[in-house]
Design an enzyme around this catalytic site. Structure first.
Site, PDB file in Angstrom:
ATOM      1  N   ARG A  99      -8.683   3.198   4.761  1.00 25.31           N
ATOM      2  CA  ARG A  99      -7.545   3.524   3.905  1.00 25.31           C
ATOM      3  C   ARG A  99      -6.911   4.800   4.437  1.00 25.31           C
ATOM      4  NH1 ARG A  99      -3.663   4.922   1.285  1.00 25.31           N
ATOM      5  NH2 ARG A  99      -3.234   4.436  -0.905  1.00 25.31           N
ATOM      6  N   GLU A 107       3.119  -2.393  -2.690  1.00 19.01           N
ATOM      7  CA  GLU A 107       2.120  -3.465  -2.636  1.00 19.01           C
ATOM      8  C   GLU A 107       2.665  -4.693  -1.905  1.00 19.01           C
ATOM      9  OE1 GLU A 107      -0.828  -3.085  -3.369  1.00 19.01           O
ATOM     10  OE2 GLU A 107      -0.922  -1.387  -4.729  1.00 19.01           O
ATOM     11  N   ARG A 151     -13.979   1.954   1.341  1.00 18.14           N
ATOM     12  CA  ARG A 151     -13.118   2.057   2.515  1.00 18.14           C
ATOM     13  C   ARG A 151     -13.215   3.468   3.088  1.00 18.14           C
ATOM     14  NH1 ARG A 151      -7.573  -0.025  -0.231  1.00 18.14           N
ATOM     15  NH2 ARG A 151      -8.159   1.740  -1.560  1.00 18.14           N
TER      16      ARG A 151
END
Length: 342
Positions: A99, A107, A151
Site C-alpha cells: 500500500r 476507488e 499490506r
C-alpha cells in the site's frame, strides 16, 4: 621614344592599388589575431563546448519533489497493479502486497463501493509507471510496517529517482492522505496537491471530477450554492446531507479540529483541537459514513492542543467488518475533518 598611348604591362600593379592591398591585408591580420585571442581566452572553450544543462522543473511547477535516499531501500519487482495506490511485488523471493504511503486514489476495485471518478485513470497511470518495473521500497517508522490488512506500507521509488507516491498526487490522480500521524514527505505531498488543485490537473478538473469523490460517469459536481439562512433557521448545507455521501477527504481542512482516531470496537471517536483558540463542539456532527449514522455524544469545549475521546451514547453504529470512514462537520454543516478507514 614612348608615345602618349603606350600602356603599362597588364601584370604591373598600379601604385595606389598596391597600397590598398597592403591595407586590406593588414586589417585581415588584425582580425585573425583578435579572433585567436578570443578563442584562447580563459573559459572561452568551456563556454563554447559545454551544452546548457536541461532544466528539470519539479512536478508540478514550483513544488520541490522528494529526493531519492542514498541508503535503506529494498529492491522489488512489480508483478501486478491492484488499483491506483496498491500493488503486488516480488520481494526477497516472495510476493507481497504494498500500500503506497501518503496517497489515496479514487476507488476502482473496492468490493462494496462503486468505481469512483478517475479510479480507472489512476490505475492505468500506475500501471504505465510500474508494470514490470524494478523499484526501490522505502519504509517509514512513523507509519508502521504493515496496515491492518497485512499490506506493506512503503514509498515506491523508480530507478530514475522519481517517487511514485508523489507523482500520483502531483499529476492529479490521487489525494494526499495522512493516516493518524504525519509521515516523512507529508509537507511535499500537501504542496503537490495544492499545486495540482490550482492547476486543475486530472481529477481536479471541472470537466472531470472537480476534486469530488463521485461515481464514475457522474461527471463533475458543481459547487453547492449556500441556502439563505436566518437567525431562526439555519439548515445544513448540501455538503452534509445526513451523513449519506462519502465526502472528499482532500476538501477537509482538518482544522480547527481533527479526527485523531475512530475505535470502531469501543464506538469511540477521538478529536484534537489543532488551533490556538478554544472550540465549542456543541452542535458539531460526527458521521459514520457506512451506515449514514450520527455518532452521538460530540460536544463541550475543547481547549487548544487538547485531545478528547467521545464515546457514542446510542447503540453500535460503526462497522467493524468493513471500512467505515468518518466525517466531522461544524454546526453549519461544513466538512471540517475526515477519517479514512483503510
Amino acid at each position: 621614344m614612348a608615345t602618349f598611348n603606350q600602356r603599362r604591362p597588364i601584370d604591373a600593379p598600379i601604385p595606389h592599388l598596391r597600397r590598398a592591398w597592403r591595407t586590406i591585408a593588414g586589417l585581415v591580420a588584425v582580425c585573425c589575431f583578435l579572433a585567436l585571442m578570443l578563442a584562447t581566452a580563459p573559459g572561452a572553450e568551456a563556454e563554447a563546448t559545454t551544452p546548457t544543462a536541461a532544466q528539470t522543473s519539479p512536478t508540478p511547477t514550483g513544488v520541490q519533489a522528494p529526493s531519492l535516499p542514498e541508503s535503506g531501500l529494498e529492491r522489488a519487482t512489480v508483478t501486478n497493479i491492484v488499483d491506483g495506490d496498491t500493488i503486488d511485488a516480488t520481494l526477497n523471493g516472495r510476493t507481497v502486497r504494498i500500500r503506497l504511503l501518503g496517497v489515496d486514489t479514487p476507488e476502482s476495485v473496492h468490493p462494496s463501493r462503486p468505481v469512483e471518478c478517475f479510479g480507472r485513470e489512476a490505475s492505468r497511470f500506475l500501471k504505465e509507471l510500474l508494470d514490470g518495473q524494478t523499484v526501490l521500497l522505502e519504509s517509514d517508522a512513523s507509519q508502521g510496517d504493515r496496515d491492518r490488512y497485512n499490506r506493506l506500507l512503503r514509498f515506491v521509488w523508480l530507478p530514475d529517482g522519481r517517487l511514485v507516491n508523489y507523482e500520483i498526487i502531483a499529476q492529479g490522480y490521487g489525494f494526499e492522505y495522512t493516516f493518524n500521524l504525519p509521515y516523512k514527505y507529508q509537507d511535499q505531498f500537501k504542496a503537490a496537491q495544492r499545486a495540482a488543485r490550482e492547476a486543475q490537473s486530472g481529477l481536479w478538473s471541472p470537466n472531470a471530477c472537480n476534486g469530488e469523490r463521485t461515481p464514475a460517469g457522474a461527471g463533475a459536481t458543481p459547487a453547492p450554492t449556500a441556502a439563505p439562512t436566518t437567525a431562526a433557521s439555519n439548515p445544513l448545507p448540501r455538503s452534509f446531507n445526513n451523513c449519506k455521501p462519502d465526502p472528499n477527504a482532500a476538501r477537509a481542512p482538518n482544522a480547527p479540529v481533527a479526527i485523531v482516531n475512530v475505535n470502531k470496537r469501543t464506538e469511540t471517536v477521538t478529536l484534537k483541537n489543532v488551533s490556538a483558540t478554544t472550540v465549542n463542539l456543541d452542535g458539531w456532527i460526527m458521521c459514520s459514513i457506512k451506515g449514514s449514522q450520527i455518532h452521538q455524544g460530540i460536544g463541550g469545549v475543547l481547549e487548544p492542543g487538547k485531545t478528547r475521546a467521545f464515546k457514542h451514547t446510542g447503540g453500535n453504529i460503526w462497522n467493524n467488518r468493513e471500512t467505515d470512514p468518518g466525517a466531522l462537520y461544524d454546526p453549519q454543516g461544513r466538512l471540517v475533518s475526515y477519517w479514512a478507514d483503510r
